[in-house]
Design a protein around this motif. Structure first.
Motif, PDB file in Angstrom:
ATOM      1  N   TRP A 297     -13.576   4.037   8.177  1.00  0.00           N
ATOM      2  CA  TRP A 297     -14.887   3.398   8.178  1.00  0.00           C
ATOM      3  C   TRP A 297     -15.439   3.449   9.590  1.00  0.00           C
ATOM      4  CZ3 TRP A 297     -14.752  -1.802   4.951  1.00  0.00           C
ATOM      5  CH2 TRP A 297     -14.582  -1.480   3.594  1.00  0.00           C
ATOM      6  N   ASN A 298     -16.612   4.070   9.717  1.00  0.00           N
ATOM      7  CA  ASN A 298     -17.237   4.177  11.040  1.00  0.00           C
ATOM      8  C   ASN A 298     -16.251   4.805  12.031  1.00  0.00           C
ATOM      9  OD1 ASN A 298     -19.333   3.821  12.917  1.00  0.00           O
ATOM     10  ND2 ASN A 298     -18.562   1.818  13.556  1.00  0.00           N
ATOM     11  N   MET A 299     -15.493   5.815  11.551  1.00  0.00           N
ATOM     12  CA  MET A 299     -14.506   6.581  12.326  1.00  0.00           C
ATOM     13  C   MET A 299     -13.353   5.717  12.837  1.00  0.00           C
ATOM     14  SD  MET A 299     -15.642   9.489  11.838  1.00  0.00           S
ATOM     15  CE  MET A 299     -14.469  10.438  12.780  1.00  0.00           C
ATOM     16  N   ALA A 300     -13.117   4.579  12.179  1.00  0.00           N
ATOM     17  CA  ALA A 300     -12.053   3.667  12.618  1.00  0.00           C
ATOM     18  C   ALA A 300     -11.489   2.926  11.406  1.00  0.00           C
ATOM     19  CB  ALA A 300     -12.598   2.683  13.647  1.00  0.00           C
ATOM     20  N   LEU A 301     -10.558   1.994  11.689  1.00  0.00           N
ATOM     21  CA  LEU A 301      -9.978   1.170  10.634  1.00  0.00           C
ATOM     22  C   LEU A 301     -10.952   0.098  10.160  1.00  0.00           C
ATOM     23  CD1 LEU A 301      -6.348   0.242  11.801  1.00  0.00           C
ATOM     24  CD2 LEU A 301      -6.954   1.580   9.773  1.00  0.00           C
ATOM     25  N   PRO A 302     -10.965  -0.210   8.876  1.00  0.00           N
ATOM     26  CA  PRO A 302     -11.617  -1.448   8.429  1.00  0.00           C
ATOM     27  C   PRO A 302     -10.899  -2.630   9.082  1.00  0.00           C
ATOM     28  CG  PRO A 302     -11.103  -0.012   6.562  1.00  0.00           C
ATOM     29  CD  PRO A 302     -10.417   0.563   7.750  1.00  0.00           C
ATOM     30  N   GLN A 303     -11.627  -3.643   9.452  1.00  0.00           N
ATOM     31  CA  GLN A 303     -11.019  -4.762  10.168  1.00  0.00           C
ATOM     32  C   GLN A 303     -10.006  -5.536   9.316  1.00  0.00           C
ATOM     33  OE1 GLN A 303     -11.771  -3.640  13.356  1.00  0.00           O
ATOM     34  NE2 GLN A 303     -11.547  -5.850  13.747  1.00  0.00           N
ATOM     35  N   ALA A 304     -10.080  -5.407   8.010  1.00  0.00           N
ATOM     36  CA  ALA A 304      -9.088  -6.054   7.145  1.00  0.00           C
ATOM     37  C   ALA A 304      -7.689  -5.506   7.420  1.00  0.00           C
ATOM     38  CB  ALA A 304      -9.452  -5.854   5.673  1.00  0.00           C
ATOM     39  N   VAL A 305      -7.597  -4.216   7.702  1.00  0.00           N
ATOM     40  CA  VAL A 305      -6.300  -3.611   8.011  1.00  0.00           C
ATOM     41  C   VAL A 305      -5.821  -4.069   9.391  1.00  0.00           C
ATOM     42  CG1 VAL A 305      -5.002  -1.448   8.201  1.00  0.00           C
ATOM     43  CG2 VAL A 305      -6.902  -1.614   6.579  1.00  0.00           C
ATOM     44  N   VAL A 306      -6.761  -4.244  10.306  1.00  0.00           N
ATOM     45  CA  VAL A 306      -6.414  -4.784  11.626  1.00  0.00           C
ATOM     46  C   VAL A 306      -5.837  -6.189  11.464  1.00  0.00           C
ATOM     47  CG1 VAL A 306      -7.321  -5.456  13.883  1.00  0.00           C
ATOM     48  CG2 VAL A 306      -8.179  -3.380  12.773  1.00  0.00           C
ATOM     49  N   SER A 307      -6.437  -6.992  10.593  1.00  0.00           N
ATOM     50  CA  SER A 307      -5.923  -8.337  10.322  1.00  0.00           C
ATOM     51  C   SER A 307      -4.497  -8.270   9.782  1.00  0.00           C
ATOM     52  CB  SER A 307      -6.811  -9.058   9.303  1.00  0.00           C
ATOM     53  OG  SER A 307      -8.068  -9.370   9.846  1.00  0.00           O
TER      54      SER A 307
END
Length: 223
Positions: free
Chosen positions: A132-142
């Motif tokens: 997403w947007n060339m990066a991880l979705p923040q849910a995966v970061v969480s």
């Protein structure tokens, strides 16, 4: 009895004693060799090592990353779990893109549902995410921030709309400090911007399954 007879008799006795002694030596040596236990850490020929306890965890909006997770499970077994946020995400694509961009820019870590298993019981963890947007979705970061990956084997996988993996694998490596992170798998999924949602289905699913099998073989994670 003559001296000669006594001498011959003595020779015969010596020979008999030697033969009996040799036989006894061979008997006890063989018995000792048979009864000596073999080291327990020696792997017998053809013996398989214990399969690692596996978790396949994924985040998926349109089902493509979920499809890859299911195909991986078909190859290696293990448990399947989905990362979900406590607050529902926008169903509208544009609204989701805008919310996600804000979360990434502000390093927001959305709260997750408590439906994920305890990672302590697993040796090997596959982590799947779309780009997403060339990066991880923040849910995966969480998810990564909420867990300890020390001593685990982490294997990333990714689906994207055609622009590639972006920083997803780099972020997973950084977010799972202390883990052994193996080579990831990335495949083109749907193109939600063009109205193409679940693309990994039918014949496409069969093709992706073969590619996953090749990847798992290349990183020695077939079981």
């Amino acid at each position: 009895m003559s001296k000669t007879s006594k001498w011959i008799a003595g020779i015969i006795v010596v020979i008999l004693l030697a033969v009996i002694g040799g036989a006894l030596f061979v008997h006890f040596r063989t018995a000792d060799s048979t009864n000596t236990p073999k080291p327990s850490n020696v792997q017998k020929r053809g013996q398989r090592m214990k399969a690692p306890k596996t978790l396949i965890v994924y985040y998926s909006r349109t089902g493509n990353t979920k499809a890859v997770a299911e195909l991986i499970q078909q190859e290696v077994g293990g448990d399947l779990a989905q990362i979900e946020t406590k607050t529902s995400r926008p169903s509208n694509y544009r609204a989701e893109v805008e919310q996600n961009a804000r979360e990434q820019e502000q390093s927001v870590k959305p709260a997750l549902k408590s439906n994920l298993p305890d990672l302590k019981q697993y040796d090997r963890i596959f982590i799947g995410s779309p780009t997403w947007n060339m990066a991880l979705p923040q849910a995966v970061v969480s998810f990564m921030a909420n867990n300890d990956f020390a001593g685990k084997t982490v294997i990333p996988f990714n689906t994207n709309g055609g622009y590639g993996v972006g920083s997803v694998f780099t972020q997973i490596k950084q977010g799972t400090s202390g883990a052994r992170v193996l080579k990831g798998f990335s495949i083109k999924g749907g193109e939600e911007i063009n109205g193409i949602l679940l693309a990994i289905k039918g014949n496409r699913r069969v093709t992706v399954s073969k590619e996953i099998r090749t990847w798992l073989t290349s990183i020695n994670q077939q079981q």
